[in-house]
Motif scaffolding. Structure first.
Motif, PDB file in Angstrom:
ATOM      1  N   ASP A 171       0.801  -1.218   0.000  1.00 15.05           N
ATOM      2  CA  ASP A 171       0.000   0.000   0.000  1.00 15.05           C
ATOM      3  C   ASP A 171       0.837   1.272   0.000  1.00 15.05           C
ATOM      4  OD1 ASP A 171      -1.787  -2.065   0.434  1.00 15.05           O
ATOM      5  OD2 ASP A 171      -3.046  -0.922   1.795  1.00 15.05           O
ATOM      6  N   LYS A 172       1.925   1.279   0.758  1.00 18.55           N
ATOM      7  CA  LYS A 172       2.677   2.534   0.851  1.00 18.55           C
ATOM      8  C   LYS A 172       3.430   2.861  -0.426  1.00 18.55           C
ATOM      9  CE  LYS A 172       6.507   0.445   3.503  1.00 18.55           C
ATOM     10  NZ  LYS A 172       5.803  -0.769   3.948  1.00 18.55           N
ATOM     11  N   GLY A 173       3.658   1.885  -1.295  1.00 18.61           N
ATOM     12  CA  GLY A 173       4.228   2.178  -2.595  1.00 18.61           C
ATOM     13  C   GLY A 173       3.204   2.612  -3.611  1.00 18.61           C
ATOM     14  N   LYS A 174       1.926   2.540  -3.237  1.00 18.18           N
ATOM     15  CA  LYS A 174       0.830   2.887  -4.140  1.00 18.18           C
ATOM     16  C   LYS A 174       0.074   4.136  -3.710  1.00 18.18           C
ATOM     17  CE  LYS A 174       0.983  -0.944  -6.755  1.00 18.18           C
ATOM     18  NZ  LYS A 174       0.923  -0.985  -8.238  1.00 18.18           N
ATOM     19  N   SER A 175       0.295   4.587  -2.473  1.00 16.77           N
ATOM     20  CA  SER A 175      -0.572   5.603  -1.884  1.00 16.77           C
ATOM     21  C   SER A 175       0.084   6.959  -1.708  1.00 16.77           C
ATOM     22  CB  SER A 175      -1.094   5.100  -0.530  1.00 16.77           C
ATOM     23  OG  SER A 175      -1.936   3.980  -0.715  1.00 16.77           O
ATOM     24  N   CYS A 176       1.169   7.208  -2.406  1.00 16.63           N
ATOM     25  CA  CYS A 176       1.805   8.512  -2.319  1.00 16.63           C
ATOM     26  C   CYS A 176       0.902   9.570  -2.953  1.00 16.63           C
ATOM     27  CB  CYS A 176       3.163   8.498  -3.015  1.00 16.63           C
ATOM     28  SG  CYS A 176       4.304   7.260  -2.368  1.00 16.63           S
ATOM     29  N   GLU A 177       1.075  10.795  -2.520  1.00 16.42           N
ATOM     30  CA  GLU A 177       0.248  11.904  -2.988  1.00 16.42           C
ATOM     31  C   GLU A 177       0.217  11.981  -4.517  1.00 16.42           C
ATOM     32  OE1 GLU A 177      -0.076  16.727  -2.044  1.00 16.42           O
ATOM     33  OE2 GLU A 177       1.717  15.583  -1.479  1.00 16.42           O
ATOM     34  N   THR A 178      -0.986  12.128  -5.083  1.00 17.96           N
ATOM     35  CA  THR A 178      -1.256  12.280  -6.527  1.00 17.96           C
ATOM     36  C   THR A 178      -1.061  11.004  -7.329  1.00 17.96           C
ATOM     37  OG1 THR A 178       0.960  13.002  -7.284  1.00 17.96           O
ATOM     38  CG2 THR A 178      -0.523  14.715  -6.420  1.00 17.96           C
ATOM     39  N   PHE A 179      -0.952   9.850  -6.695  1.00 21.23           N
ATOM     40  CA  PHE A 179      -0.568   8.611  -7.385  1.00 21.23           C
ATOM     41  C   PHE A 179      -1.725   7.888  -8.089  1.00 21.23           C
ATOM     42  CE2 PHE A 179       3.771   6.594  -6.151  1.00 21.23           C
ATOM     43  CZ  PHE A 179       4.425   7.737  -6.543  1.00 21.23           C
ATOM     44  N   ASN A 180      -2.883   8.568  -8.289  1.00 18.22           N
ATOM     45  CA  ASN A 180      -3.938   7.921  -9.076  1.00 18.22           C
ATOM     46  C   ASN A 180      -4.678   8.926  -9.961  1.00 18.22           C
ATOM     47  OD1 ASN A 180      -5.830   4.952  -8.408  1.00 18.22           O
ATOM     48  ND2 ASN A 180      -6.108   6.298 -10.159  1.00 18.22           N
ATOM     49  N   PRO A 181      -4.010   9.460 -10.985  1.00 16.47           N
ATOM     50  CA  PRO A 181      -4.753  10.250 -11.972  1.00 16.47           C
ATOM     51  C   PRO A 181      -5.866   9.398 -12.579  1.00 16.47           C
ATOM     52  CG  PRO A 181      -2.384  10.519 -12.268  1.00 16.47           C
ATOM     53  CD  PRO A 181      -2.567   9.387 -11.298  1.00 16.47           C
ATOM     54  N   LEU A 182      -7.024  10.037 -12.807  1.00 16.96           N
ATOM     55  CA  LEU A 182      -8.198   9.309 -13.274  1.00 16.96           C
ATOM     56  C   LEU A 182      -8.948  10.146 -14.305  1.00 16.96           C
ATOM     57  CD1 LEU A 182      -9.894   6.688 -12.655  1.00 16.96           C
ATOM     58  CD2 LEU A 182     -11.273   8.126 -11.138  1.00 16.96           C
ATOM     59  N   GLY A 183      -9.373   9.500 -15.374  1.00 20.38           N
ATOM     60  CA  GLY A 183     -10.171  10.190 -16.392  1.00 20.38           C
ATOM     61  C   GLY A 183      -9.443  10.264 -17.719  1.00 20.38           C
ATOM     62  N   PRO A 184     -10.014  11.030 -18.658  1.00 15.67           N
ATOM     63  CA  PRO A 184     -10.804  12.251 -18.488  1.00 15.67           C
ATOM     64  C   PRO A 184     -12.292  12.071 -18.197  1.00 15.67           C
ATOM     65  CG  PRO A 184     -10.461  11.826 -20.810  1.00 15.67           C
ATOM     66  CD  PRO A 184      -9.672  10.779 -20.076  1.00 15.67           C
TER      67      PRO A 184
END
Length: 283
Positions: free
Chosen positions: A173-186
Protein backbone atom coordinates in the motif's frame (compact mmCIF):
# COMPACT_ATOMS: atom_id res chain seq x y z
CA UNK A 1 -22.26 10.01 -23.60
CA UNK A 2 -19.55 10.80 -21.07
CA UNK A 3 -19.58 12.07 -17.49
CA UNK A 4 -16.93 14.60 -16.44
CA UNK A 5 -16.04 17.11 -13.72
CA UNK A 6 -14.66 20.45 -14.85
CA UNK A 7 -13.03 23.26 -12.91
CA UNK A 8 -10.46 24.01 -10.24
CA UNK A 9 -9.59 21.26 -7.78
CA UNK A 10 -12.22 21.11 -5.06
CA UNK A 11 -14.66 23.20 -7.07
CA UNK A 12 -15.43 20.98 -10.06
CA UNK A 13 -18.70 21.30 -11.95
CA UNK A 14 -20.45 18.00 -12.75
CA UNK A 15 -20.92 17.75 -16.50
CA UNK A 16 -22.20 15.50 -19.22
CA UNK A 17 -20.54 15.52 -22.64
CA UNK A 18 -21.95 14.63 -26.03
CA UNK A 19 -20.29 15.20 -29.41
CA UNK A 20 -17.67 17.46 -27.86
CA UNK A 21 -20.14 19.73 -26.06
CA UNK A 22 -20.29 19.88 -22.25
CA UNK A 23 -23.53 20.45 -20.35
CA UNK A 24 -23.94 21.54 -16.74
CA UNK A 25 -25.39 18.85 -14.44
CA UNK A 26 -25.80 20.99 -11.33
CA UNK A 27 -29.58 20.94 -11.75
CA UNK A 28 -29.32 17.15 -11.31
CA UNK A 29 -26.55 16.78 -8.74
CA UNK A 30 -23.95 18.72 -6.78
CA UNK A 31 -21.24 16.23 -7.75
CA UNK A 32 -20.49 12.89 -9.41
CA UNK A 33 -20.36 10.78 -6.28
CA UNK A 34 -21.75 7.63 -4.75
CA UNK A 35 -25.15 9.19 -3.98
CA UNK A 36 -25.51 10.33 -7.60
CA UNK A 37 -24.64 6.89 -8.95
CA UNK A 38 -26.78 4.98 -6.47
CA UNK A 39 -29.78 7.22 -7.10
CA UNK A 40 -30.01 6.58 -10.82
CA UNK A 41 -28.10 9.74 -11.59
CA UNK A 42 -26.71 8.58 -14.91
CA UNK A 43 -30.20 7.74 -16.20
CA UNK A 44 -31.56 11.08 -14.96
CA UNK A 45 -28.67 12.94 -16.58
CA UNK A 46 -29.22 11.10 -19.84
CA UNK A 47 -32.93 11.94 -19.81
CA UNK A 48 -32.23 15.62 -19.12
CA UNK A 49 -29.70 15.71 -21.94
CA UNK A 50 -32.10 14.12 -24.40
CA UNK A 51 -34.80 16.62 -23.35
CA UNK A 52 -32.41 19.56 -23.99
CA UNK A 53 -32.93 20.56 -20.36
CA UNK A 54 -29.26 21.20 -19.51
CA UNK A 55 -27.37 24.46 -20.12
CA UNK A 56 -24.14 24.30 -22.09
CA UNK A 57 -20.90 25.13 -20.26
CA UNK A 58 -19.62 27.88 -22.52
CA UNK A 59 -15.96 27.85 -21.49
CA UNK A 60 -15.59 24.10 -20.99
CA UNK A 61 -12.74 23.77 -23.49
CA UNK A 62 -10.42 25.90 -21.34
CA UNK A 63 -11.40 24.51 -17.95
CA UNK A 64 -9.31 22.10 -15.92
CA UNK A 65 -10.49 18.49 -16.23
CA UNK A 66 -10.92 16.90 -12.83
CA UNK A 67 -11.23 13.23 -12.00
CA UNK A 68 -14.65 12.12 -13.32
CA UNK A 69 -15.81 10.99 -9.87
CA UNK A 70 -15.42 12.68 -6.51
CA UNK A 71 -13.08 11.01 -4.04
CA UNK A 72 -14.10 7.33 -3.90
CA UNK A 73 -14.80 5.64 -0.60
CA UNK A 74 -12.07 3.16 -1.41
CA UNK A 75 -9.76 2.09 -4.20
CA UNK A 76 -9.30 -1.66 -4.58
CA UNK A 77 -6.44 -2.74 -6.84
CA UNK A 78 -5.67 -6.08 -8.49
CA UNK A 79 -2.00 -7.01 -8.78
CA UNK A 80 -0.42 -9.25 -11.40
CA UNK A 81 -3.66 -9.45 -13.37
CA UNK A 82 -2.07 -9.61 -16.83
CA UNK A 83 -0.09 -12.69 -17.79
CA UNK A 84 2.64 -10.72 -19.56
CA UNK A 85 3.06 -8.33 -16.61
CA UNK A 86 3.43 -11.21 -14.16
CA UNK A 87 6.02 -12.76 -16.45
CA UNK A 88 8.08 -9.58 -16.81
CA UNK A 89 8.29 -9.18 -13.02
CA UNK A 90 9.22 -12.83 -12.49
CA UNK A 91 6.01 -13.61 -10.59
CA UNK A 92 3.85 -16.69 -10.95
CA UNK A 93 0.36 -16.37 -12.42
CA UNK A 94 -1.83 -16.02 -9.33
CA UNK A 95 -4.47 -18.64 -8.57
CA UNK A 96 -6.76 -16.00 -7.09
CA UNK A 97 -6.86 -12.22 -7.57
CA UNK A 98 -4.13 -10.42 -5.63
CA UNK A 99 -5.86 -7.53 -3.86
CA UNK A 100 -4.46 -4.45 -2.18
CA UNK A 101 -5.84 -1.05 -1.25
CA UNK A 102 -4.84 2.43 -2.35
CA UNK A 103 -5.48 5.67 -0.49
CA UNK A 104 -8.57 7.35 -2.06
CA UNK A 105 -6.94 10.77 -1.63
CA UNK A 106 -4.45 9.83 -4.39
CA UNK A 107 -7.10 10.52 -7.04
CA UNK A 108 -6.35 13.61 -9.15
CA UNK A 109 -7.31 14.84 -12.58
CA UNK A 110 -6.06 13.21 -15.79
CA UNK A 111 -3.89 16.20 -16.74
CA UNK A 112 -2.71 17.21 -13.26
CA UNK A 113 0.94 17.06 -12.27
CA UNK A 114 2.08 13.94 -10.40
CA UNK A 115 4.52 14.32 -7.52
CA UNK A 116 7.65 12.16 -7.40
CA UNK A 117 7.96 11.38 -3.67
CA UNK A 118 10.91 12.61 -1.65
CA UNK A 119 13.70 10.00 -1.62
CA UNK A 120 12.05 8.11 -4.47
CA UNK A 121 14.28 6.38 -7.00
CA UNK A 122 11.77 3.88 -8.43
CA UNK A 123 8.56 5.72 -9.36
CA UNK A 124 6.82 3.63 -12.02
CA UNK A 125 3.83 3.84 -14.37
CA UNK A 126 0.84 1.51 -14.85
CA UNK A 127 -2.06 2.16 -17.23
CA UNK A 128 -5.19 0.39 -15.99
CA UNK A 129 -8.87 0.02 -16.71
CA UNK A 130 -10.70 1.71 -13.85
CA UNK A 131 -14.11 0.29 -12.92
CA UNK A 132 -16.49 2.52 -10.95
CA UNK A 133 -19.16 0.77 -8.88
CA UNK A 134 -22.76 1.97 -9.25
CA UNK A 135 -24.67 -0.29 -6.85
CA UNK A 136 -23.85 -1.80 -3.47
CA UNK A 137 -22.29 -5.23 -4.04
CA UNK A 138 -21.92 -7.77 -1.25
CA UNK A 139 -21.55 -11.53 -1.57
CA UNK A 140 -22.54 -11.61 -5.24
CA UNK A 141 -23.74 -15.05 -6.25
CA UNK A 142 -21.63 -15.37 -9.38
CA UNK A 143 -19.52 -13.38 -11.85
CA UNK A 144 -22.47 -13.56 -14.27
CA UNK A 145 -24.23 -10.89 -12.21
CA UNK A 146 -21.25 -8.66 -11.54
CA UNK A 147 -21.31 -6.28 -14.49
CA UNK A 148 -24.80 -5.15 -13.45
CA UNK A 149 -23.06 -3.36 -10.56
CA UNK A 150 -20.79 -1.25 -12.78
CA UNK A 151 -21.59 2.44 -13.22
CA UNK A 152 -18.89 2.96 -15.81
CA UNK A 153 -15.27 2.81 -16.85
CA UNK A 154 -12.33 5.23 -16.91
CA UNK A 155 -8.63 5.48 -17.68
CA UNK A 156 -6.76 4.99 -14.40
CA UNK A 157 -3.05 5.49 -13.75
CA UNK A 158 -1.87 3.34 -10.85
CA UNK A 159 1.41 5.15 -10.22
CA UNK A 160 3.72 3.06 -8.02
CA UNK A 161 6.95 3.54 -6.10
CA UNK A 162 8.62 0.13 -6.35
CA UNK A 163 11.15 0.52 -3.52
CA UNK A 164 8.39 1.60 -1.14
CA UNK A 165 6.17 -1.21 -2.45
CA UNK A 166 8.60 -4.13 -2.51
CA UNK A 167 11.66 -3.29 -0.41
CA UNK A 168 10.32 -1.35 2.56
CA UNK A 169 8.58 -3.90 4.75
CA UNK A 170 6.81 -6.14 2.25
CA UNK A 171 3.56 -4.21 2.20
CA UNK A 172 2.31 -2.81 -1.10
CA UNK A 173 0.00 0.00 0.00
CA UNK A 174 2.68 2.53 0.85
CA UNK A 175 4.23 2.18 -2.59
CA UNK A 176 0.83 2.89 -4.14
CA UNK A 177 -0.57 5.60 -1.88
CA UNK A 178 1.80 8.51 -2.32
CA UNK A 179 0.25 11.90 -2.99
CA UNK A 180 -1.26 12.28 -6.53
CA UNK A 181 -0.57 8.61 -7.39
CA UNK A 182 -3.94 7.92 -9.08
CA UNK A 183 -4.75 10.25 -11.97
CA UNK A 184 -8.20 9.31 -13.27
CA UNK A 185 -10.17 10.19 -16.39
CA UNK A 186 -10.80 12.25 -18.49
CA UNK A 187 -14.31 10.77 -18.40
CA UNK A 188 -16.49 8.21 -16.78
CA UNK A 189 -18.04 6.34 -19.69
CA UNK A 190 -21.30 4.77 -18.49
CA UNK A 191 -21.43 1.00 -18.78
CA UNK A 192 -24.27 1.23 -21.30
CA UNK A 193 -22.13 3.40 -23.58
CA UNK A 194 -18.88 1.48 -23.24
CA UNK A 195 -17.55 -1.34 -25.37
CA UNK A 196 -16.94 -4.85 -24.03
CA UNK A 197 -14.56 -4.29 -21.09
CA UNK A 198 -12.60 -7.39 -22.14
CA UNK A 199 -11.88 -6.02 -25.62
CA UNK A 200 -10.16 -2.72 -24.85
CA UNK A 201 -6.66 -1.72 -25.90
CA UNK A 202 -4.50 0.06 -23.30
CA UNK A 203 -1.45 2.14 -24.21
CA UNK A 204 1.07 4.25 -22.33
CA UNK A 205 4.05 6.33 -23.49
CA UNK A 206 6.83 8.04 -21.55
CA UNK A 207 8.40 11.10 -23.17
CA UNK A 208 6.95 9.97 -26.49
CA UNK A 209 8.30 6.41 -26.26
CA UNK A 210 5.63 3.68 -26.23
CA UNK A 211 6.10 1.53 -23.13
CA UNK A 212 2.81 -0.34 -22.73
CA UNK A 213 0.55 -1.67 -25.47
CA UNK A 214 -1.86 -4.32 -24.26
CA UNK A 215 -5.46 -5.47 -24.22
CA UNK A 216 -7.90 -6.25 -21.44
CA UNK A 217 -8.56 -9.58 -23.15
CA UNK A 218 -5.26 -10.71 -21.59
CA UNK A 219 -6.42 -10.28 -18.01
CA UNK A 220 -5.93 -13.31 -15.80
CA UNK A 221 -9.24 -12.54 -14.06
CA UNK A 222 -11.79 -10.57 -16.07
CA UNK A 223 -13.71 -7.58 -14.76
CA UNK A 224 -16.79 -9.59 -13.81
CA UNK A 225 -14.74 -12.14 -11.89
CA UNK A 226 -12.84 -9.40 -10.05
CA UNK A 227 -16.02 -7.65 -8.90
CA UNK A 228 -17.58 -10.94 -7.78
CA UNK A 229 -14.40 -11.94 -5.98
CA UNK A 230 -13.94 -8.64 -4.16
CA UNK A 231 -17.57 -8.75 -3.00
CA UNK A 232 -16.82 -11.96 -1.08
CA UNK A 233 -14.38 -10.10 1.18
CA UNK A 234 -15.65 -6.52 1.41
CA UNK A 235 -18.72 -4.50 0.51
CA UNK A 236 -18.37 -2.46 -2.64
CA UNK A 237 -20.27 0.84 -2.44
CA UNK A 238 -21.40 3.20 -5.21
CA UNK A 239 -18.50 5.41 -6.21
CA UNK A 240 -15.80 2.90 -5.21
CA UNK A 241 -13.02 2.42 -7.76
CA UNK A 242 -11.40 -0.86 -8.81
CA UNK A 243 -8.07 -0.71 -10.65
CA UNK A 244 -7.98 -3.95 -12.61
CA UNK A 245 -4.26 -4.43 -13.31
CA UNK A 246 -1.72 -3.42 -15.93
CA UNK A 247 -0.16 -5.08 -18.98
CA UNK A 248 3.57 -5.59 -19.55
CA UNK A 249 5.94 -2.69 -20.12
CA UNK A 250 6.41 -1.11 -16.70
CA UNK A 251 9.84 0.19 -15.70
CA UNK A 252 10.21 -2.59 -13.12
CA UNK A 253 10.08 -5.16 -15.92
CA UNK A 254 12.32 -3.41 -18.44
CA UNK A 255 16.05 -4.29 -18.62
CA UNK A 256 17.28 -0.76 -17.89
CA UNK A 257 14.52 0.06 -15.34
CA UNK A 258 13.88 3.60 -16.66
CA UNK A 259 11.99 4.86 -13.62
CA UNK A 260 10.26 8.22 -13.73
CA UNK A 261 12.01 11.44 -12.82
CA UNK A 262 10.87 15.04 -12.48
CA UNK A 263 10.28 16.46 -15.95
CA UNK A 264 9.06 13.20 -17.49
CA UNK A 265 5.71 13.21 -19.28
CA UNK A 266 3.42 10.17 -19.34
CA UNK A 267 0.56 9.80 -21.82
CA UNK A 268 -2.14 7.13 -21.48
CA UNK A 269 -5.15 5.98 -23.46
CA UNK A 270 -7.75 3.24 -23.46
CA UNK A 271 -10.00 2.54 -26.43
CA UNK A 272 -13.21 4.55 -26.11
CA UNK A 273 -12.30 5.97 -22.70
CA UNK A 274 -10.10 8.88 -23.76
CA UNK A 275 -6.54 10.03 -23.25
CA UNK A 276 -4.65 11.48 -20.30
CA UNK A 277 -1.31 13.23 -19.87
CA UNK A 278 0.67 13.91 -16.71
CA UNK A 279 3.90 15.75 -16.06
CA UNK A 280 5.99 14.46 -13.17
CA UNK A 281 7.42 17.02 -10.75
CA UNK A 282 9.46 16.71 -7.58
CA UNK A 283 7.49 16.69 -4.34
Amino acid sequence: MKIARLGDAGHEIPAIQREGVSYDLRSITADIDGAFLAGGGIARARAALEADALPEIANASVMRVGAPIARPGKIVCVGLNYRDHAAETGAAIPGEPVLFMKDPSTVVGPFDDVLVPRASTKTDWEVELGVVIGRTARYLESPADALDYVAGYAVSHDVSEREFQLERGGQWDKGKSCETFNPLGPWLVPADDAADPQRLGLRLSVNGVRRQDGSTENMVFDVAHVIWYVSQFMVLHPGDLINTGTPAGVALGLPDHPYLRAGDVVELEIDGLGTARQRFVQA
